[in-house]
Design a protein around this motif. Structure first.
Motif, PDB file in Angstrom:
ATOM      1  N   CYS A  60      -2.186   4.378  -3.786  1.00 47.38           N
ATOM      2  CA  CYS A  60      -2.656   4.273  -2.470  1.00 47.38           C
ATOM      3  C   CYS A  60      -2.847   2.924  -1.913  1.00 47.38           C
ATOM      4  CB  CYS A  60      -4.076   5.014  -2.473  1.00 47.38           C
ATOM      5  SG  CYS A  60      -4.313   6.564  -2.961  1.00 47.38           S
ATOM      6  N   GLY A  61      -2.285   1.834  -2.597  1.00 51.97           N
ATOM      7  CA  GLY A  61      -2.325   0.779  -2.005  1.00 51.97           C
ATOM      8  C   GLY A  61      -1.227  -0.197  -2.769  1.00 51.97           C
ATOM      9  N   HIS A  62      -1.072  -1.423  -2.124  1.00 53.97           N
ATOM     10  CA  HIS A  62       0.061  -2.112  -2.581  1.00 53.97           C
ATOM     11  C   HIS A  62      -0.660  -3.740  -2.851  1.00 53.97           C
ATOM     12  CE1 HIS A  62       0.193  -2.612   1.813  1.00 53.97           C
ATOM     13  NE2 HIS A  62       0.571  -3.681   1.459  1.00 53.97           N
ATOM     14  N   ARG A  63      -0.104  -4.316  -3.572  1.00 53.38           N
ATOM     15  CA  ARG A  63      -0.464  -5.747  -3.791  1.00 53.38           C
ATOM     16  C   ARG A  63       0.417  -6.719  -2.867  1.00 53.38           C
ATOM     17  NH1 ARG A  63       0.827  -9.905  -9.086  1.00 53.38           N
ATOM     18  NH2 ARG A  63      -0.293 -11.640  -7.792  1.00 53.38           N
ATOM     19  N   LEU A  76      -2.055  -7.983 -11.262  1.00 49.99           N
ATOM     20  CA  LEU A  76      -3.288  -8.175 -10.385  1.00 49.99           C
ATOM     21  C   LEU A  76      -2.960  -7.949  -8.995  1.00 49.99           C
ATOM     22  CD1 LEU A  76      -4.128 -11.908 -12.287  1.00 49.99           C
ATOM     23  CD2 LEU A  76      -5.143  -9.259 -12.450  1.00 49.99           C
ATOM     24  N   GLY A  77      -4.176  -7.606  -8.415  1.00 49.71           N
ATOM     25  CA  GLY A  77      -4.183  -7.702  -6.771  1.00 49.71           C
ATOM     26  C   GLY A  77      -4.456  -8.816  -6.287  1.00 49.71           C
ATOM     27  N   PRO A  78      -5.178  -9.574  -6.003  1.00 51.01           N
ATOM     28  CA  PRO A  78      -5.328 -10.833  -5.432  1.00 51.01           C
ATOM     29  C   PRO A  78      -4.736 -11.725  -6.217  1.00 51.01           C
ATOM     30  CG  PRO A  78      -7.645  -9.451  -5.404  1.00 51.01           C
ATOM     31  CD  PRO A  78      -6.572  -8.855  -6.374  1.00 51.01           C
ATOM     32  N   ASN A  86      -8.386  -5.540  -9.696  1.00 50.74           N
ATOM     33  CA  ASN A  86      -7.538  -4.524  -9.115  1.00 50.74           C
ATOM     34  C   ASN A  86      -7.452  -4.026  -7.654  1.00 50.74           C
ATOM     35  OD1 ASN A  86      -8.260  -2.906 -12.030  1.00 50.74           O
ATOM     36  ND2 ASN A  86      -6.398  -3.846 -11.843  1.00 50.74           N
ATOM     37  N   VAL A  87      -8.192  -4.740  -6.681  1.00 48.15           N
ATOM     38  CA  VAL A  87      -8.322  -4.677  -5.376  1.00 48.15           C
ATOM     39  C   VAL A  87      -6.884  -5.080  -4.603  1.00 48.15           C
ATOM     40  CG1 VAL A  87      -9.478  -5.447  -3.164  1.00 48.15           C
ATOM     41  CG2 VAL A  87     -10.848  -5.404  -5.237  1.00 48.15           C
ATOM     42  N   VAL A  88      -6.593  -3.992  -4.015  1.00 46.52           N
ATOM     43  CA  VAL A  88      -5.218  -4.056  -3.212  1.00 46.52           C
ATOM     44  C   VAL A  88      -5.471  -3.714  -1.810  1.00 46.52           C
ATOM     45  CG1 VAL A  88      -3.882  -3.808  -5.157  1.00 46.52           C
ATOM     46  CG2 VAL A  88      -4.398  -1.956  -3.948  1.00 46.52           C
ATOM     47  N   LYS A  89      -4.502  -3.972  -0.846  1.00 51.11           N
ATOM     48  CA  LYS A  89      -4.571  -3.383   0.437  1.00 51.11           C
ATOM     49  C   LYS A  89      -4.197  -1.933   0.510  1.00 51.11           C
ATOM     50  CE  LYS A  89      -3.815  -7.686   2.493  1.00 51.11           C
ATOM     51  NZ  LYS A  89      -2.654  -8.456   3.555  1.00 51.11           N
ATOM     52  N   MET A  90      -4.901  -0.933   1.428  1.00 51.59           N
ATOM     53  CA  MET A  90      -4.493   0.187   1.428  1.00 51.59           C
ATOM     54  C   MET A  90      -2.975   0.812   2.127  1.00 51.59           C
ATOM     55  SD  MET A  90      -8.362   1.935   2.185  1.00 51.59           S
ATOM     56  CE  MET A  90      -7.606   3.676   1.763  1.00 51.59           C
ATOM     57  N   SER A  91      -2.318   1.467   1.706  1.00 51.86           N
ATOM     58  CA  SER A  91      -1.266   1.883   2.509  1.00 51.86           C
ATOM     59  C   SER A  91      -1.520   2.205   3.716  1.00 51.86           C
ATOM     60  CB  SER A  91      -0.274   2.571   1.442  1.00 51.86           C
ATOM     61  OG  SER A  91       0.113   2.254   0.266  1.00 51.86           O
ATOM     62  N   LYS A  92      -0.770   1.949   4.662  1.00 55.79           N
ATOM     63  CA  LYS A  92      -0.914   2.263   6.138  1.00 55.79           C
ATOM     64  C   LYS A  92       0.077   3.913   6.122  1.00 55.79           C
ATOM     65  CE  LYS A  92      -0.982  -2.086   8.082  1.00 55.79           C
ATOM     66  NZ  LYS A  92      -0.259  -3.050   9.219  1.00 55.79           N
ATOM     67  N   SER A  98     -23.518  -2.871  -1.275  1.00 52.97           N
ATOM     68  CA  SER A  98     -22.325  -3.576  -1.200  1.00 52.97           C
ATOM     69  C   SER A  98     -21.262  -2.913  -0.277  1.00 52.97           C
ATOM     70  CB  SER A  98     -21.602  -3.642  -2.586  1.00 52.97           C
ATOM     71  OG  SER A  98     -21.144  -2.267  -3.075  1.00 52.97           O
ATOM     72  N   LEU A  99     -20.476  -3.792   0.244  1.00 54.61           N
ATOM     73  CA  LEU A  99     -19.501  -3.389   1.142  1.00 54.61           C
ATOM     74  C   LEU A  99     -17.999  -3.986   0.807  1.00 54.61           C
ATOM     75  CD1 LEU A  99     -19.185  -1.860   3.873  1.00 54.61           C
ATOM     76  CD2 LEU A  99     -19.882  -4.001   5.108  1.00 54.61           C
ATOM     77  N   LEU A 100     -17.011  -2.871   0.937  1.00 58.07           N
ATOM     78  CA  LEU A 100     -15.687  -3.653   0.580  1.00 58.07           C
ATOM     79  C   LEU A 100     -15.001  -3.363   2.093  1.00 58.07           C
ATOM     80  CD1 LEU A 100     -13.594  -4.701  -1.339  1.00 58.07           C
ATOM     81  CD2 LEU A 100     -12.910  -2.361  -1.769  1.00 58.07           C
ATOM     82  N   ARG A 101     -14.155  -4.349   2.311  1.00 61.05           N
ATOM     83  CA  ARG A 101     -13.329  -4.082   3.723  1.00 61.05           C
ATOM     84  C   ARG A 101     -12.767  -2.910   3.713  1.00 61.05           C
ATOM     85  NH1 ARG A 101     -12.904  -7.757   7.694  1.00 61.05           N
ATOM     86  NH2 ARG A 101     -13.181  -9.513   6.373  1.00 61.05           N
ATOM     87  N   GLU A 102     -12.591  -2.142   4.748  1.00 61.48           N
ATOM     88  CA  GLU A 102     -12.127  -0.864   4.915  1.00 61.48           C
ATOM     89  C   GLU A 102     -10.718  -0.827   4.506  1.00 61.48           C
ATOM     90  OE1 GLU A 102     -11.964  -0.868   9.921  1.00 61.48           O
ATOM     91  OE2 GLU A 102     -12.974   0.509   8.757  1.00 61.48           O
ATOM     92  N   ASN A 103      -9.843  -1.619   4.698  1.00 60.53           N
ATOM     93  CA  ASN A 103      -8.521  -1.624   4.497  1.00 60.53           C
ATOM     94  C   ASN A 103      -8.139  -2.020   3.011  1.00 60.53           C
ATOM     95  OD1 ASN A 103      -9.254  -4.530   4.685  1.00 60.53           O
ATOM     96  ND2 ASN A 103      -6.935  -4.644   5.361  1.00 60.53           N
ATOM     97  N   LEU A 104      -9.239  -2.366   2.186  1.00 63.18           N
ATOM     98  CA  LEU A 104      -9.155  -2.613   0.779  1.00 63.18           C
ATOM     99  C   LEU A 104      -9.446  -1.326  -0.097  1.00 63.18           C
ATOM    100  CD1 LEU A 104     -10.458  -6.221   0.996  1.00 63.18           C
ATOM    101  CD2 LEU A 104      -7.826  -5.323   1.070  1.00 63.18           C
ATOM    102  N   THR A 105      -8.914  -1.220  -1.488  1.00 63.68           N
ATOM    103  CA  THR A 105      -9.400  -0.284  -2.402  1.00 63.68           C
ATOM    104  C   THR A 105      -9.253  -0.971  -3.628  1.00 63.68           C
ATOM    105  OG1 THR A 105      -9.117   1.855  -3.016  1.00 63.68           O
ATOM    106  CG2 THR A 105      -7.212   0.804  -2.751  1.00 63.68           C
ATOM    107  N   GLY A 106      -9.941  -0.193  -4.602  1.00 62.00           N
ATOM    108  CA  GLY A 106      -9.506  -0.915  -6.159  1.00 62.00           C
ATOM    109  C   GLY A 106     -10.608  -1.589  -6.729  1.00 62.00           C
ATOM    110  N   LEU A 107     -11.657  -1.797  -5.969  1.00 63.34           N
ATOM    111  CA  LEU A 107     -12.937  -2.436  -6.518  1.00 63.34           C
ATOM    112  C   LEU A 107     -13.539  -1.579  -7.519  1.00 63.34           C
ATOM    113  CD1 LEU A 107     -15.084  -4.605  -6.139  1.00 63.34           C
ATOM    114  CD2 LEU A 107     -16.286  -3.033  -4.645  1.00 63.34           C
TER     115      LEU A 107
END
Length: 531
Positions: free
Chosen positions: A24-27, A239-241, A525-531, A504-513
């Motif tokens: 669901c995401g990409h680095r 790694l994500g970030p 493991n946090v990555v940007k969500m695929s569009k 807590s709050l993670l930016r809506e376009n990120l996932t993997g927390l």
């Protein structure tokens, strides 16, 4: 709203926002994540960390034998870290031995090799009384721990390094959570003996030498610590970030924010989430207080407390009525949520409150209440929520039981002295677990334990905790621990009121927390969500 429905909704929200990492995401190799942890750090020495902010940062700067990875559902699970593998052996004397083999090519941030001796040094340093670590008890299952703590010398701790890649640890009894929790904890991270000899070594970019995924300290200016990964880390490609900016202040523009205000929570009810946290605010009754010797009186005092009313006085979305000594978020031996598996042991149904009050009065029909004015309730006055709760408890006991209660406001340092000396009748305190296992909140009430503020002496309770250590199966161990909790509640010296959460709050376009249920967050493991 009923507690079970409320916690279910919170957990569902957490799963929805945090989960579904795989596919669901990409680095982005250039992604730099801004993490707002609005609390200053006083140390990043693994042995000395106490706050969740410090432990979260340390868990990215250093890497233990095991490490926490996102489990796809907003939580974490332990996977191999610095250890490539391990073997467990049961010994004839009831002890067990773990043999860890380290990965090849492990290095510190300055290029020196990571060896098994670094773990031996760190673990012995952690339990050494001279270190005065607040986290020493994390290794209380390692053989020789008690001898070291009583002044016998750190060499008595049964950890050794036969060679640079092999670490051998002998436990005094079975400990099913040892690998999952202890070997991935922030406090048991390896440290370099030459670095810790430098005063305040962990608070300087020049001497903060780590071995973790984000070991490279790129800058440390004012209240922002910027760390990054390097190709020297064996798993850097996954790694994500590429970089983490830990901001020790409130930043509304950060990618991840911890500690939202009540105003923000109320304004954004659908996007923030309450993460479970192993802290329970509890009334502790001193067993040595003669006025409180009646079990029926103690049970009545618990029955008339309206825990829903208490949490509604506080930020209601972060404080939930306690259903037992163990809060949600702590796993049992089988890996399930302990509270969910056992079920509620305290009735918080609003429609049952009047019935509970009648039951309390029936219990007191044949019992003699303590003399008027002889019951005192101590609390920390500088914490507003504690004062609110203490006054509400006083009111309820007076109205429902005609029990006169004298409030005893104290400063935090005074409360510590009072609890340790036993110079109190009833105290309102926050109790926190140091490990993600039920025993972390149950073992404190064994006879002679330094945290047994209630001065409880129960051979039956001691036996339950002891045989849980030796249980041959996960099912048996969980049953013993459930019995121990039930006994503690029935005795009435420990009266849980409510559990705390973390907003807590993670930016809506990120996932993997990832979140470990103990207050620590993981961003690798946090990555940007695929569009």
């Amino acid at each position: 709203m009923k507690y079970t429905k409320r916690i279910a909704a919170l957990l569902l929200a957490a799963v929805t926002v945090l989960g579904l990492l795989t596919g669901c995401g990409h680095r982005s190799d250039e992604m730099s994540l801004r993490v707002s942890l609005p609390e200053g750090v006083t140390t990043l020495d693994p042995a000395m960390v106490t706050t969740e902010t410090e432990k979260t940062v340390v868990s990215h700067l250093f890497e233990n034998l095991m490490k926490f990875a996102n489990d796809g559902e907003g939580g974490v699970h332990a996977v191999n870290g610095a250890a490539r593998n391990y073997q467990r052996e049961e010994n004839l004397d009831g002890t067990e031995t773990y043999t860890f083999t380290l990965r090849s090519g492990l290095t510190w941030s300055d290029g020196n090799p990571v060896t098994a001796d670094d773990f031996v040094f760190a673990w012995r340093r952690l339990v050494d009384p001279a270190t005065n670590s607040p986290n020493a008890a994390l290794l209380d299952m390692v053989a020789g721990y008690d001898k070291v703590r009583s002044g016998g010398g750190v060499e008595n701790l049964q950890v050794s390094a036969p060679d640079e890649k092999t670490l051998v640890v002998t436990l005094s009894h079975r400990c099913p959570y040892f690998v999952e929790r202890i070997c991935a904890a922030a406090a048991t991270m390896p440290v370099r003996s030459d670095m810790v000899s430098v005063e305040n070594w962990s608070m300087s970019a020049q001497t903060l030498v780590g071995n973790g995924a984000y070991r490279e300290v790129r800058s440390w200016q004012n209240e922002t610590l910027t760390v990054g990964t390097t190709e020297a880390y064996y798993d850097s490609r996954r790694l994500g970030p590429a970089e983490l900016n830990f901001e020790f202040y409130e930043d509304e523009k950060a990618d991840f924010r911890l500690g939202l205000s009540q105003k923000e929570i109320d304004a954004q009810p659908e996007i923030w989430h309450a993460d479970p946290y192993p802290r329970v605010t509890t009334l502790v009754i001193n067993q040595m207080a003669q006025n409180m010797s009646s079990e029926k009186v103690r049970q009545a005092m618990s029955l008339v407390i309206d825990r829903n009313a208490l949490t509604e006085m506080l930020p209601a979305r972060l404080y939930l009525p306690a259903e037992g000594v163990i809060p949600y978020g702590i796993r049992n031996t089988e890996g399930k949520d302990f509270r969910t598996a056992v079920g509620p042991k305290i009735d918080n149904k609003p429609e049952d409150y009047e019935q509970r009050c009648r039951m309390a009065k029936e219990l007191l029909a044949e019992e003699k209440l303590p003399a008027a004015g002889s019951v005192t309730l101590a609390y920390v006055a500088e914490i507003p929520s504690m004062e609110q709760v203490a006054k509400e408890v006083q009111r309820v006991w007076e109205e429902q039981l005609q029990l006169t209660v004298t409030l005893r406001p104290l400063q935090a340092a005074e409360m510590t002295t009072v609890l340790n000396s036993g110079d109190f009748m009833i105290a309102l305190v926050g109790i926190r677990s140091d490990r993600g296992d039920p025993v972390g909140l149950l073992s404190d009430w064994r006879s002679g334990d330094k945290n047994n503020w209630a001065n409880i002496h129960s051979n039956a309770y001691n036996l339950l905790i002891r045989i849980s250590d030796a249980a041959a199966s996960p099912e048996a161990r969980d049953a013993y621990l459930a019995d121990a909790e039930r006994m503690l509640l029935e005795d009435g010296y420990v009266i849980p009121l409510y559990n705390e959460g973390r907003a807590s709050l993670l930016r809506e376009n990120l996932t993997g927390l990832g979140y470990d249920g103990m207050g620590c967050y993981y961003f690798s493991n946090v990555v940007k969500m695929s569009k």
